[in-house]
Design a protein around this motif. Structure first.
Motif, short mmCIF file in Angstrom:
data_model
loop_
_atom_site.label_atom_id
_atom_site.label_comp_id
_atom_site.label_asym_id
_atom_site.label_seq_id
_atom_site.Cartn_x
_atom_site.Cartn_y
_atom_site.Cartn_z
N GLN A 1 -89.41 16.83 75.77
CA GLN A 1 -90.72 16.73 76.29
C GLN A 1 -91.02 16.71 77.89
OE1 GLN A 1 -93.06 13.00 75.16
NE2 GLN A 1 -94.03 14.48 73.79
N TYR A 2 -92.00 17.31 78.40
CA TYR A 2 -92.36 17.15 79.68
C TYR A 2 -92.27 15.80 80.21
CZ TYR A 2 -94.71 17.76 84.33
OH TYR A 2 -94.81 17.52 85.68
N GLY A 3 -91.71 15.38 81.44
CA GLY A 3 -91.73 14.21 81.99
C GLY A 3 -90.83 12.91 81.23
N SER A 4 -90.22 13.28 80.18
CA SER A 4 -89.31 12.47 79.56
C SER A 4 -87.99 12.33 80.24
CB SER A 4 -88.85 12.89 77.98
OG SER A 4 -88.20 14.09 78.23
N TRP A 5 -87.14 11.19 79.84
CA TRP A 5 -85.91 10.99 80.54
C TRP A 5 -85.07 12.14 80.48
CZ3 TRP A 5 -83.18 8.02 83.66
CH2 TRP A 5 -81.69 8.00 83.70
N GLU A 6 -84.94 12.90 79.27
CA GLU A 6 -84.09 14.18 79.25
C GLU A 6 -84.46 15.54 79.91
OE1 GLU A 6 -83.28 11.12 75.82
OE2 GLU A 6 -84.93 11.94 76.59
N TYR A 7 -85.79 15.31 80.01
CA TYR A 7 -86.42 16.43 80.89
C TYR A 7 -86.01 16.28 82.42
CZ TYR A 7 -89.95 19.11 83.27
OH TYR A 7 -90.72 19.88 83.96
N LEU A 8 -86.00 15.05 82.86
CA LEU A 8 -85.58 14.85 84.26
C LEU A 8 -83.96 14.87 84.36
CD1 LEU A 8 -87.92 11.65 85.09
CD2 LEU A 8 -88.34 14.19 85.60
N ILE B 1 -89.99 5.06 80.55
CA ILE B 1 -90.03 6.55 80.31
C ILE B 1 -89.53 6.80 78.96
CG2 ILE B 1 -87.62 6.70 81.13
CD1 ILE B 1 -88.44 9.34 82.56
N GLY B 2 -90.33 7.88 78.35
CA GLY B 2 -90.04 8.41 77.26
C GLY B 2 -88.41 8.82 77.02
N HIS B 3 -87.71 8.30 75.97
CA HIS B 3 -86.48 8.50 75.71
C HIS B 3 -86.12 8.95 74.41
CE1 HIS B 3 -82.21 8.17 75.48
NE2 HIS B 3 -81.98 6.98 75.41
N ARG B 4 -85.59 10.17 74.12
CA ARG B 4 -85.80 10.68 72.71
C ARG B 4 -84.68 9.94 71.85
NH1 ARG B 4 -86.24 17.26 71.99
NH2 ARG B 4 -84.29 17.19 73.36
N ALA B 5 -85.25 9.95 70.67
CA ALA B 5 -84.50 9.35 69.47
C ALA B 5 -84.79 10.18 68.11
CB ALA B 5 -84.64 7.93 69.26
N ILE B 6 -83.39 10.98 67.76
CA ILE B 6 -83.73 11.56 66.44
C ILE B 6 -83.05 11.09 65.40
CG2 ILE B 6 -82.90 14.03 65.51
CD1 ILE B 6 -83.07 15.37 68.42
N GLY B 7 -83.61 10.98 64.21
CA GLY B 7 -83.07 10.34 63.02
C GLY B 7 -82.48 11.30 62.26
N VAL B 8 -82.09 10.74 61.09
CA VAL B 8 -81.43 11.82 60.01
C VAL B 8 -82.50 12.52 59.38
CG1 VAL B 8 -79.20 10.22 59.41
CG2 VAL B 8 -81.57 9.72 58.12
N VAL B 9 -83.70 12.22 59.44
CA VAL B 9 -84.84 12.98 58.92
C VAL B 9 -85.68 13.16 60.24
CG1 VAL B 9 -87.20 12.82 57.79
CG2 VAL B 9 -85.20 11.65 56.65
N ASN C 1 -90.95 10.57 68.55
CA ASN C 1 -89.37 10.71 68.57
C ASN C 1 -88.94 10.15 69.97
OD1 ASN C 1 -89.87 12.55 66.43
ND2 ASN C 1 -87.60 12.28 66.58
N TYR C 2 -89.97 9.66 70.87
CA TYR C 2 -89.73 9.18 72.28
C TYR C 2 -89.99 7.77 72.40
CZ TYR C 2 -89.13 13.98 73.68
OH TYR C 2 -88.59 15.19 73.63
N VAL C 3 -88.92 6.97 72.67
CA VAL C 3 -88.85 5.58 72.88
C VAL C 3 -89.31 5.05 74.32
CG1 VAL C 3 -87.83 3.30 72.41
CG2 VAL C 3 -87.30 5.20 71.02
N PRO C 4 -90.28 4.40 74.62
CA PRO C 4 -90.58 4.00 76.00
C PRO C 4 -89.32 3.24 76.48
CG PRO C 4 -92.43 3.97 74.73
CD PRO C 4 -91.63 4.23 73.60
N SER C 5 -88.83 3.32 77.29
CA SER C 5 -87.47 2.63 77.73
C SER C 5 -87.38 2.36 79.25
CB SER C 5 -86.33 3.31 77.43
OG SER C 5 -86.29 3.61 75.95
N ASN C 6 -87.01 1.18 79.81
CA ASN C 6 -86.40 0.87 81.02
C ASN C 6 -85.11 1.40 81.14
OD1 ASN C 6 -85.04 -0.58 83.06
ND2 ASN C 6 -86.97 -1.91 83.33
N MET C 7 -84.54 2.30 81.61
CA MET C 7 -83.32 2.92 81.26
C MET C 7 -82.13 1.95 81.99
SD MET C 7 -83.80 5.35 79.09
CE MET C 7 -82.27 6.25 78.96
#
Length: 417
Positions: A335-342, A367-375, A385-391
């Motif tokens: 997602q735009y602006g997420s941790w993984e995007y940057l 910042i939003g940090h992606r988390a994918i589950g088994v579902v 799917n994005y957990v707001p996080s202080n990395m």
């Protein structure tokens, strides 16, 4: 944050390139290795290579994973040579028959298991390197193991075990049936489960042998007591049941650490949502704790090192609903602006970061940090799917694999839901 990533991130292609990150572990006794999904090949293979280095170079004692204790005991017995049945590694992995089976019954884990077996054969350590499961789901399987052992040895704890087993018997090994009955009708087995745990802990010294029976019985009794609480609370409170589960994983870990002694050092494999300190996310606002937070709170800062993992896009093994067959799913660009995007836009290559006192503040923005589950439903991932996080606070290091591929599951004949 984009400029800080460009400034501090280092590229990597092989495990050798990650040497500075492994060196940064220092003398930590707890190294937690995350993953942003339960179905990504590279997360498993990179964690395996890091684990080998930590075992060889820093003397780590065992690996503990987000898996059921009884199933992981099959692996533990295999790598330590306790099980003399002559089974090969794929037969051992048949014990992971609870959905989602692919988390541990996969091709990627085979190489690590065979390496551990060989390392234990060739190494002269007093205690062999082990492999243990910390999760709480194996209520029935754990009771089966307890009963089987106590009956065989005519133990004084057998009375409590039979009482507990009789209490659960009407629920026909169905977690949902027990959860509804205990959560809404107050028809539970809490008393029997706690009495069983107390009895086994009291008589634990009688179970000491070369096959780790005392540890096995104690943790299975812990699972019985905590799984009862988990299923009883899951129908009334997601937050409370989450906390029961993560606190159980730390309790189980503590039991294994005590078994290995004061010099014990552990490598923990779990999802980022369990290992990344909950206090650095919005989980804190909901009253949730997790494994990473609890371990940090129980130990000195220098004794704990947490590494998160993430990806920009690729493929993953997942399911569209709980209990359905797995499939290979496309992971869309972050997602735009997420941790993984940057991380991706700072350079589309694999890289890692070390967070320390010098740069931590540069990564303190939420910042939003992606988390994918088994579902996983990619079309809806922006809803949750994005957990707001202080990395910089959540982890001590981060490994980013720009494009990932799906895990390679073994196909099992018998699957429990």
């Amino acid at each position: 944050m984009y400029e800080s990533i460009k400034k501090h991130a280092k590229p990597f292609d092989t495990i050798t390139d990650l040497t500075p990150l492994i060196d940064a572990v220092g003398d930590a006794k707890y190294v937690l290795l995350g993953e942003s999904s339960h179905g990504t090949s590279e997360f498993y293979s990179v964690r395996a290579e890091i684990s080998k280095q930590l075992i060889k170079e820093k003397g780590f004692s065992f690996i503990a994973v987000e898996g059921d204790w009884p199933s992981c005991q099959s692996v533990n017995r295999y790598v330590k040579g306790i099980d003399q049945t002559g089974m090969d590694v794929k037969e051992v992995l048949q014990s992971f028959n609870r959905w989602p089976t692919w988390m541990w019954a996969n091709q990627e884990i085979i190489t690590l298991i065979e390496w551990l077996k060989e390392y234990n054969l060739e190494n002269s350590r007093t205690q062999k390197v082990g492999f243990y499961g910390l999760d709480v789901y194996s209520l029935w399987e754990s009771m089966d193991e307890i009963l089987r052992y106590l009956e065989k040895n005519n133990s004084p704890s057998l009375i409590q075990a039979k009482k507990a087993f009789s209490c659960y018997e009407p629920f026909n090994r169905n977690h949902e049936t027990y959860a509804v009955s205990a959560g809404f009708l107050s028809d539970d087995c809490m008393k029997e489960s706690l009495e069983l745990l107390e009895s086994i802990r009291k008589n634990k010294w009688q179970f000491d042998d070369q096959e780790e029976s005392s540890l096995n019985l104690e943790v299975n009794a812990l699972v019985t007591a905590h799984a009862e609480e988990y299923y009883r609370t899951m129908v009334t409170s997601d937050v409370r049941s989450w906390n029961v589960r993560d606190k159980h994983m730390v309790d189980a870990l503590d039991s294994v650490m005590k078994f290995y002694g004061e010099d014990a050092k552990v490598i923990i494999w779990e999802h980022n949502t369990h290992v990344g300190d909950a206090r650095a996310t919005d989980m804190k606002d909901e009253g949730m704790v997790n494994v990473g937070q609890l371990i940090r709170e129980q130990n000195q800062p220098e004794d704990v090192f947490i590494i998160g993992f993430g990806t920009f896009n690729g493929t993953v093994i997942s399911a569209t609903e709980w209990g359905l067959d797995f499939q290979v799913t496309e992971v869309p660009p972050a997602q735009y602006g997420s941790w993984e995007y940057l991380m991706h836009n700072s350079g589309a290559f694999n890289k890692y970061l070390i967070f320390n006192n010098k740069n931590q503040e540069e990564f303190s923005a939420t910042i939003g940090h992606r988390a994918i589950g088994v579902v996983y439903l990619p079309e809806y991932e922006h809803f949750g799917n994005y957990v707001p996080s202080n990395m910089g606070q959540r982890y001590d290091g981060f490994i980013f694999i720009d494009k990932t591929t799906a895990l390679r599951p073994l196909v099992l004949e018998h699957i429990l839901i």
